[in-house]
Scaffold this motif. Structure first.
Motif, PDB file in Angstrom:
ATOM      1  N   ALA A  11       0.849  -1.200   0.000  1.00 49.48           N
ATOM      2  CA  ALA A  11       0.000   0.000   0.000  1.00 49.48           C
ATOM      3  C   ALA A  11       0.882   1.247   0.000  1.00 49.48           C
ATOM      4  N   ILE A  12       0.776   2.109   1.025  1.00 54.90           N
ATOM      5  CA  ILE A  12       1.622   3.309   1.064  1.00 54.90           C
ATOM      6  C   ILE A  12       2.854   3.104   1.944  1.00 54.90           C
ATOM      7  N   SER A  51      -5.300  -8.711  -2.588  1.00 60.13           N
ATOM      8  CA  SER A  51      -5.664  -8.009  -3.808  1.00 60.13           C
ATOM      9  C   SER A  51      -4.403  -7.354  -4.356  1.00 60.13           C
ATOM     10  N   VAL A  52      -4.346  -7.220  -5.681  1.00 62.03           N
ATOM     11  CA  VAL A  52      -3.176  -6.567  -6.286  1.00 62.03           C
ATOM     12  C   VAL A  52      -3.079  -5.110  -5.841  1.00 62.03           C
ATOM     13  N   SER A  59       5.760  -1.078  -7.810  1.00 68.06           N
ATOM     14  CA  SER A  59       6.523  -2.204  -7.251  1.00 68.06           C
ATOM     15  C   SER A  59       6.024  -3.502  -7.872  1.00 68.06           C
ATOM     16  N   GLU A  60       6.897  -4.498  -7.928  1.00 66.13           N
ATOM     17  CA  GLU A  60       6.531  -5.784  -8.512  1.00 66.13           C
ATOM     18  C   GLU A  60       5.831  -6.699  -7.522  1.00 66.13           C
ATOM     19  N   LYS A 103       0.858  -9.162 -10.301  1.00 64.95           N
ATOM     20  CA  LYS A 103      -0.006  -9.909 -11.221  1.00 64.95           C
ATOM     21  C   LYS A 103      -1.072 -10.713 -10.477  1.00 64.95           C
ATOM     22  N   GLY A 104      -1.113 -10.553  -9.145  1.00 64.89           N
ATOM     23  CA  GLY A 104      -2.177 -11.187  -8.368  1.00 64.89           C
ATOM     24  C   GLY A 104      -1.836 -12.529  -7.763  1.00 64.89           C
TER      25      GLY A 104
END
Length: 570
Positions: A11-12, A51-52, A59-60, A103-104
């Motif tokens: 997230a942040i 969740s993505v 970021s990956e 990519k989830g």
């Protein structure tokens, strides 16, 4: 307890590592600073769905890692780890890891070993209990209420439940057998034909116990005849005969005998050599006997090969070894006898089921009566807790009912399960004159918070949770209710580590540890930071919580008074 968590690209949050201690830790900060994001990370570590959107922008992947220390060697988490054959050390440390890609995809590990999300959730449920205003927890789920009631007084129920389960398993076994034997005639006839064919095939083989092992050993000996003969002969002739091993040992023995009267050392050496000589001589005799008995039998080897081929053919159909197949024959014979005399056996099973049904109902009834007594004690305890939270007009009750089934009990037909005959639901009325409703149907957010805290105060010491997390459960309350909530939360921290996000200065003041969540912004990114506050810094933060942005000497004094008041409560 949760000792440390590292969160990266979530997230942040750029990267943050938090260390936690026993007792009550509060997390405070401005709205939007990222307090609930940390709880979200812990939830994912406990098996929540990802969740993505959790992956930090550009970021990956997001990574979360937490280390837990479990002091109790009998903790439920070890049952889960053992069930799935997962590693853990003797020091009681468990490392959970969760990675979410952009990519989830979700990757989960426990102590370095890859696991499924379902397994991670099972582990998480035994060590972390997260409660927020918007989430239904186990205390709100009616199917969990019977377990909570039983946990309230495990000692009173332990013997009765063990006795019931033993008889209940027998009852289920008999019912399954009766059902299998009562299937339609065509299926039974087909089953009997199959059993007769298989039984006769095994019987014609005339298998003997351990026959395959004995044949394998004999085949090994015959297959190595030439090797055995040559090496036995070489060994024998190396020992026996003129100018052979025993001949030289005999000369040495005679020489040492001449020195026996010189001193004790030579006498001892002579005695040792004699013993060795006679032992080796005995070996040579055994070698000679083995050589005499050796006989090459190619016909016998062929017989063994054919027999083993037949046995291996049967193994592929009926079992891993001869003994398995013999046991299978015995069970086939028993089943055939039962099927051929089905009516007699059905009648016998009906009689057995009727007898066991009486016993299992008696045991279930005893558990029911014990639970009724325990429910009264539980209701009294919860009423006391609710009074402390200024819900003294509330009524709490444990509702009992039975589910419909095929077992006749008095004038009804009921169903039994592993818990007995009882289906239990916690009921509550928060206002005078209102009927009691299921716990999950209580509407007011402030009331839910207090009811949950009352229940958790009762059950926290029984549930053995490593960490209990409250995410803004104090919303919608103030004044004396806020103070009561603070005391209840701190009480829970005596039995479990508690992490609490709060906007109430009363809760923050009573904490054992205080973490401040802050965020900073530049032209490109928003980042969340966490720092541990000392007492002076905690006073400043409490002042902000009391008055808002403006901190005055009056608010600081009020904050200090809250902290001193909290110390007296502790």
């Amino acid at each position: 307890m949760l000792a440390e968590i590292t969160i990266k690209d979530f997230a942040i949050i750029d990267e943050v590592s938090l260390s936690f201690n026993d007792g009550l830790t509060v997390l405070t900060g401005e709205t939007g600073a990222g307090k609930s994001i940390i709880i979200d990370a812990i939830q994912l570590l406990a098996g929540a769905r990802a969740s993505v959107e959790f992956v930090r922008h550009e970021s990956e992947k997001a990574n979360i890692e937490g280390i837990f220390f479990i002091d109790d060697a009998d903790h439920d988490v070890y049952n889960v780890l053992n069930h799935f054959d997962l590693p853990y050390d003797d020091e009681g440390s468990i490392v959970l890891q969760r990675q979410i890609t952009s990519k989830g995809k979700s990757i989960c590990r426990v102590n370095g070993k890859l696991i499924t999300l379902a397994i991670l959730k099972e582990i998480g449920q035994t060590i972390i209990d997260i409660h927020s205003q918007h989430e239904t927890q186990s205390l709100m789920q009616s199917d969990q209420h019977i377990e909570l009631l039983d946990e309230f007084d495990q000692q009173a129920l332990a013997e009765a439940k063990e006795s019931y389960l033993h008889i209940y398993e027998d009852y289920l076994r008999l019912k399954r057998r009766f059902k299998d034997l009562s299937e339609n005639e065509q299926e039974i006839a087909q089953r009997m034909d199959l059993l007769r064919f298989q039984y006769n095939e095994l019987k014609e083989a005339q298998l003997q116990s351990n026959e395959d092992e004995q044949l394998e050993e004999e085949r090994h000996q015959l297959s190595n005849f030439e090797k055995v003969y040559e090496n036995l002969q070489t060994a024998y002739y190396s020992l026996y005969g003129e100018h052979k091993g025993l001949d030289f040992l005999s000369h040495a023995m005679t020489s040492l005998e001449q020195l026996e009267d010189v001193n004790d050392t030579y006498s001892q050496l002579s005695e040792q050599l004699k013993n060795h000589y006679y032992a080796i001589e005995e070996i040579s005799f055994q070698l000679r006997n083995d050589l005499d008995e050796l006989e090459f039998q190619p016909e016998r080897l062929n017989e063994i090969e054919k027999r083993l081929h037949e046995i291996n053919r049967l193994k592929r159909k009926y079992g891993k070894d001869v003994n398995d197949m013999l046991h299978l024959m015995a069970s086939m014979e028993e089943e055939l006898e039962q099927l051929e005399n089905k009516d007699t056996h059905l009648q016998a099973l009906e009689n057995q089921i009727a007898d066991v049904e009486k016993d299992v109902l008696m045991e279930a009834e005893q558990i029911h009566e014990l639970r009724k007594q325990i429910s009264e004690d539980l209701s009294h305890s919860i009423h006391e807790e609710l009074k402390d939270l200024y819900l003294e007009k509330s009524k709490f009750n444990v509702a009992f009912k039975t589910l419909s089934g095929d077992i006749k009990y008095h004038n009804n037909h009921i169903a039994l399960n592993k818990n007995g005959m009882d289906h239990i639901q916690f009921m509550i009325s928060t206002n005078p004159g209102e009927p009691e409703k299921p716990l999950q149907k209580v509407a007011s957010g402030g009331e839910i918070s207090r009811i949950m805290l009352a229940l958790k105060s009762i059950f926290s010491e029984h549930q053995h949770m490593t960490s209990v997390i409250f995410d803004e459960v104090d919303t919608g309350v103030s004044g004396r209710v806020a103070q009561a909530i603070a005391q209840k939360i701190h009480r829970i921290s005596r039995h479990s580590q508690v992490l609490c996000i709060t906007h109430l200065p009363q809760v923050a003041a009573i904490a054992d540890h205080h973490l401040l969540i802050e965020k900073s912004q530049d032209d490109h990114q928003t980042k969340t930071f966490v720092r541990k506050l000392d007492q002076d810094e905690s006073v400043i933060e409490l002042s902000r919580m009391i008055s808002g942005t403006e901190i005055t000497e009056t608010t600081k004094q009020h904050a200090e008074e809250l902290i001193e008041q909290a110390k007296s409560v502790k």
